[in-house]
Write a protein that holds these residues in place. Structure first.
Motif, PDB file in Angstrom:
ATOM      1  N   LEU A 235       0.834  -1.199   0.000  1.00 30.48           N
ATOM      2  CA  LEU A 235       0.000   0.000   0.000  1.00 30.48           C
ATOM      3  C   LEU A 235       0.871   1.253   0.000  1.00 30.48           C
ATOM      4  O   LEU A 235       0.558   2.248  -0.652  1.00 30.48           O
ATOM      5  CB  LEU A 235      -0.918   0.006   1.219  1.00 30.48           C
ATOM      6  CG  LEU A 235      -2.133  -0.917   1.167  1.00 30.48           C
ATOM      7  CD1 LEU A 235      -2.774  -1.024   2.553  1.00 30.48           C
ATOM      8  CD2 LEU A 235      -3.162  -0.414   0.152  1.00 30.48           C
ATOM      9  N   LYS A 236       1.980   1.183   0.711  1.00 32.54           N
ATOM     10  CA  LYS A 236       2.891   2.318   0.790  1.00 32.54           C
ATOM     11  C   LYS A 236       3.556   2.593  -0.558  1.00 32.54           C
ATOM     12  O   LYS A 236       3.625   3.738  -1.012  1.00 32.54           O
ATOM     13  CB  LYS A 236       3.962   2.051   1.861  1.00 32.54           C
ATOM     14  CG  LYS A 236       5.094   3.054   1.914  1.00 32.54           C
ATOM     15  CD  LYS A 236       4.661   4.394   2.436  1.00 32.54           C
ATOM     16  CE  LYS A 236       5.854   5.329   2.618  1.00 32.54           C
ATOM     17  NZ  LYS A 236       5.421   6.694   3.015  1.00 32.54           N
ATOM     18  N   PHE A 237       4.025   1.525  -1.218  1.00 36.65           N
ATOM     19  CA  PHE A 237       4.848   1.713  -2.416  1.00 36.65           C
ATOM     20  C   PHE A 237       4.106   1.440  -3.725  1.00 36.65           C
ATOM     21  O   PHE A 237       4.693   1.541  -4.798  1.00 36.65           O
ATOM     22  CB  PHE A 237       6.096   0.825  -2.323  1.00 36.65           C
ATOM     23  CG  PHE A 237       6.993   1.184  -1.175  1.00 36.65           C
ATOM     24  CD1 PHE A 237       7.722   2.365  -1.187  1.00 36.65           C
ATOM     25  CD2 PHE A 237       7.085   0.365  -0.060  1.00 36.65           C
ATOM     26  CE1 PHE A 237       8.545   2.701  -0.120  1.00 36.65           C
ATOM     27  CE2 PHE A 237       7.906   0.698   1.006  1.00 36.65           C
ATOM     28  CZ  PHE A 237       8.632   1.876   0.981  1.00 36.65           C
ATOM     29  N   GLY A 238       2.818   1.086  -3.646  1.00 37.45           N
ATOM     30  CA  GLY A 238       2.046   0.889  -4.862  1.00 37.45           C
ATOM     31  C   GLY A 238       2.338  -0.404  -5.592  1.00 37.45           C
ATOM     32  O   GLY A 238       2.173  -0.484  -6.816  1.00 37.45           O
ATOM     33  N   THR A 239       2.729  -1.441  -4.847  1.00 40.91           N
ATOM     34  CA  THR A 239       3.074  -2.735  -5.460  1.00 40.91           C
ATOM     35  C   THR A 239       2.025  -3.797  -5.127  1.00 40.91           C
ATOM     36  O   THR A 239       2.344  -4.930  -4.802  1.00 40.91           O
ATOM     37  CB  THR A 239       4.460  -3.196  -4.990  1.00 40.91           C
ATOM     38  OG1 THR A 239       4.496  -3.202  -3.542  1.00 40.91           O
ATOM     39  CG2 THR A 239       5.551  -2.257  -5.500  1.00 40.91           C
ATOM     40  N   LEU A 240       0.754  -3.419  -5.211  1.00 34.74           N
ATOM     41  CA  LEU A 240      -0.336  -4.327  -4.844  1.00 34.74           C
ATOM     42  C   LEU A 240      -0.482  -5.492  -5.812  1.00 34.74           C
ATOM     43  O   LEU A 240      -1.151  -6.483  -5.495  1.00 34.74           O
ATOM     44  CB  LEU A 240      -1.649  -3.546  -4.767  1.00 34.74           C
ATOM     45  CG  LEU A 240      -1.749  -2.545  -3.616  1.00 34.74           C
ATOM     46  CD1 LEU A 240      -2.958  -1.636  -3.802  1.00 34.74           C
ATOM     47  CD2 LEU A 240      -1.837  -3.269  -2.272  1.00 34.74           C
ATOM     48  N   ASP A 241       0.127  -5.402  -6.994  1.00 33.77           N
ATOM     49  CA  ASP A 241       0.043  -6.497  -7.953  1.00 33.77           C
ATOM     50  C   ASP A 241       0.715  -7.772  -7.448  1.00 33.77           C
ATOM     51  O   ASP A 241       0.516  -8.844  -8.018  1.00 33.77           O
ATOM     52  CB  ASP A 241       0.673  -6.080  -9.289  1.00 33.77           C
ATOM     53  CG  ASP A 241       2.113  -5.615  -9.145  1.00 33.77           C
ATOM     54  OD1 ASP A 241       2.431  -4.939  -8.145  1.00 33.77           O
ATOM     55  OD2 ASP A 241       2.916  -5.922 -10.039  1.00 33.77           O
ATOM     56  N   LYS A 242       1.455  -7.694  -6.357  1.00 33.31           N
ATOM     57  CA  LYS A 242       2.117  -8.865  -5.784  1.00 33.31           C
ATOM     58  C   LYS A 242       1.169  -9.719  -4.947  1.00 33.31           C
ATOM     59  O   LYS A 242       1.542 -10.803  -4.497  1.00 33.31           O
ATOM     60  CB  LYS A 242       3.292  -8.419  -4.898  1.00 33.31           C
ATOM     61  CG  LYS A 242       4.380  -7.666  -5.643  1.00 33.31           C
ATOM     62  CD  LYS A 242       5.474  -7.218  -4.680  1.00 33.31           C
ATOM     63  CE  LYS A 242       6.587  -6.465  -5.414  1.00 33.31           C
ATOM     64  NZ  LYS A 242       7.638  -6.006  -4.474  1.00 33.31           N
ATOM     65  N   HIS A 243      -0.062  -9.261  -4.722  1.00 32.25           N
ATOM     66  CA  HIS A 243      -0.971  -9.919  -3.782  1.00 32.25           C
ATOM     67  C   HIS A 243      -2.206 -10.459  -4.504  1.00 32.25           C
ATOM     68  O   HIS A 243      -2.905  -9.722  -5.203  1.00 32.25           O
ATOM     69  CB  HIS A 243      -1.389  -8.945  -2.688  1.00 32.25           C
ATOM     70  CG  HIS A 243      -0.236  -8.402  -1.896  1.00 32.25           C
ATOM     71  ND1 HIS A 243       0.229  -8.998  -0.741  1.00 32.25           N
ATOM     72  CD2 HIS A 243       0.564  -7.325  -2.112  1.00 32.25           C
ATOM     73  CE1 HIS A 243       1.250  -8.312  -0.266  1.00 32.25           C
ATOM     74  NE2 HIS A 243       1.478  -7.296  -1.078  1.00 32.25           N
ATOM     75  N   SER A 244      -2.487 -11.740  -4.288  1.00 30.28           N
ATOM     76  CA  SER A 244      -3.641 -12.368  -4.943  1.00 30.28           C
ATOM     77  C   SER A 244      -4.966 -11.850  -4.388  1.00 30.28           C
ATOM     78  O   SER A 244      -6.001 -11.979  -5.035  1.00 30.28           O
ATOM     79  CB  SER A 244      -3.573 -13.886  -4.766  1.00 30.28           C
ATOM     80  OG  SER A 244      -3.603 -14.230  -3.384  1.00 30.28           O
ATOM     81  N   GLU A 245      -4.961 -11.252  -3.188  1.00 30.64           N
ATOM     82  CA  GLU A 245      -6.195 -10.725  -2.590  1.00 30.64           C
ATOM     83  C   GLU A 245      -6.607  -9.384  -3.184  1.00 30.64           C
ATOM     84  O   GLU A 245      -7.649  -8.831  -2.825  1.00 30.64           O
ATOM     85  CB  GLU A 245      -6.005 -10.545  -1.069  1.00 30.64           C
ATOM     86  CG  GLU A 245      -5.546 -11.787  -0.326  1.00 30.64           C
ATOM     87  CD  GLU A 245      -4.030 -11.851  -0.202  1.00 30.64           C
ATOM     88  OE1 GLU A 245      -3.533 -12.599   0.651  1.00 30.64           O
ATOM     89  OE2 GLU A 245      -3.343 -11.132  -0.982  1.00 30.64           O
ATOM     90  N   VAL A 246      -5.797  -8.860  -4.083  1.00 30.06           N
ATOM     91  CA  VAL A 246      -6.047  -7.531  -4.644  1.00 30.06           C
ATOM     92  C   VAL A 246      -6.320  -7.642  -6.140  1.00 30.06           C
ATOM     93  O   VAL A 246      -5.571  -8.294  -6.875  1.00 30.06           O
ATOM     94  CB  VAL A 246      -4.848  -6.590  -4.408  1.00 30.06           C
ATOM     95  CG1 VAL A 246      -5.140  -5.202  -4.978  1.00 30.06           C
ATOM     96  CG2 VAL A 246      -4.530  -6.492  -2.914  1.00 30.06           C
ATOM     97  N   GLU A 247      -7.401  -7.016  -6.574  1.00 28.93           N
ATOM     98  CA  GLU A 247      -7.725  -6.921  -8.000  1.00 28.93           C
ATOM     99  C   GLU A 247      -7.354  -5.525  -8.486  1.00 28.93           C
ATOM    100  O   GLU A 247      -7.744  -4.517  -7.883  1.00 28.93           O
ATOM    101  CB  GLU A 247      -9.216  -7.162  -8.224  1.00 28.93           C
ATOM    102  CG  GLU A 247      -9.653  -7.114  -9.665  1.00 28.93           C
ATOM    103  CD  GLU A 247      -9.296  -8.360 -10.450  1.00 28.93           C
ATOM    104  OE1 GLU A 247      -9.191  -8.271 -11.688  1.00 28.93           O
ATOM    105  OE2 GLU A 247      -9.130  -9.431  -9.817  1.00 28.93           O
TER     106      GLU A 247
END
Length: 295
Positions: A235-247
């Motif tokens: 959330l801090k660095f904008g790398t949410l694509d690393k998480h399967s819980e995030v679309e």
């Protein structure tokens, strides 16, 4: 040589306005800018002042935080004048996205230099915004991040507000329609960004830019406390694509509907409810900013 004329509007209730606004007129005068200045006690009147007083000036300068800038935006766009930003709020996420320094003397220097940049403006139910509009967990954070806590603790209020919000937030079902596609999700947070930074230093996406012409969208599935801890760095660095819980997705128009109306947090303020229609106006706002190569 004719001196530039500026309409200076400062929200006196912003985080650092009381201390920071002293001497701003003199700083601008030394930089070759004459001002007519207003300090409306009611922050809701910032937009009214800009609409009434912008004739005959060369620029509009707003001193305040993200909420003050967002609340003034409709009037600034109508005036069709370049915007100068004096970061006086708690988080100043929009200034961070542009590389505008928190030091007000340096911020004045950027305005005086006169270099402008055109940035995107988001719209939610026809209301303009600069950073992010969100539903769910962030709305709970906004409810706690206010009043005496916000005034006294400023940026340090965010961790406490997050803890309180975690205790009270609930998952919800949402239908997301975008660019002729549709999906249904059960989530705890949905965010739509036209900017880059929000929420006291979080990043909507590491790929997001303030002038890329896209809305950047994420939705987060329900998480355990440990899941939230794992998510925080992304959330801090904008790398949410690393998480399967995030679309994740990007689009130029998005419609969000929920079973019951839910509050929408727009640049830190609760301003409307779902159903919400989002769109983007590419490079609609002209403002004074540092050279992009030096950010």
């Amino acid at each position: 040589m004719r001196r530039k004329q500026a309409l200076l509007v400062i929200n006196p209730h912003s985080g650092s306005a009381e201390a920071g606004s002293n001497g701003i007129d003199e700083e601008l005068h030394r930089a070759g800018i004459e001002t007519k200045s207003f300090f409306p006690e009611d922050p809701q009147r910032l937009s009214d002042v800009i609409s009434a007083e912008s004739d005959g000036v060369d620029m509009i300068i707003v001193g305040g935080g993200d909420g003050s800038l967002s609340g003034s935006l409709d009037a600034v766009l109508s005036a069709k004048l370049p915007l100068g930003v004096l970061p006086m709020g708690t988080a100043n996420d929009f200034a961070r996205s542009l590389g505008i320094p928190q030091d007000l003397t340096q911020a004045v220097s950027i305005i005086a230099r006169g270099q402008t940049r055109h940035v995107d403006v988001g719209l939610v139910n026809d209301r303009p915004f600069l950073n992010v509009a969100s539903i769910g967990f962030s709305v709970e954070v906004a409810k706690f991040h206010r009043g005496e806590r916000k005034r006294r603790l400023r940026i340090l209020s965010y961790p406490l507000s997050w803890i309180d919000a975690f205790k009270s937030h609930r998952p919800f079902a949402v239908r997301i329609s975008h660019d002729e596609r549709e999906m249904t999700r059960r989530c705890v947070q949905l965010a739509v960004g036209s900017g880059r930074h929000y929420g006291g230093g979080l990043t909507i996406s590491e790929a997001a830019e303030v002038d890329d012409g896209w809305l950047h969208v994420y939705s987060i599935e329900p998480l355990t406390p440990l899941g939230w801890l794992r998510l925080l760095p992304s959330l801090k660095f904008g790398t949410l694509d690393k998480h399967s819980e995030v679309e994740l997705l990007r689009a130029q128009s998005v419609r969000v509907t929920t079973k019951r109306p839910k509050s929408v947090n727009v640049d830190g303020e609760l301003v409307c409810y779902t159903p919400a229609r989002f769109s983007i106006r590419p490079k609609a706002l002209s403002l004074f900013a540092p050279n992009q190569q030096s950010e």
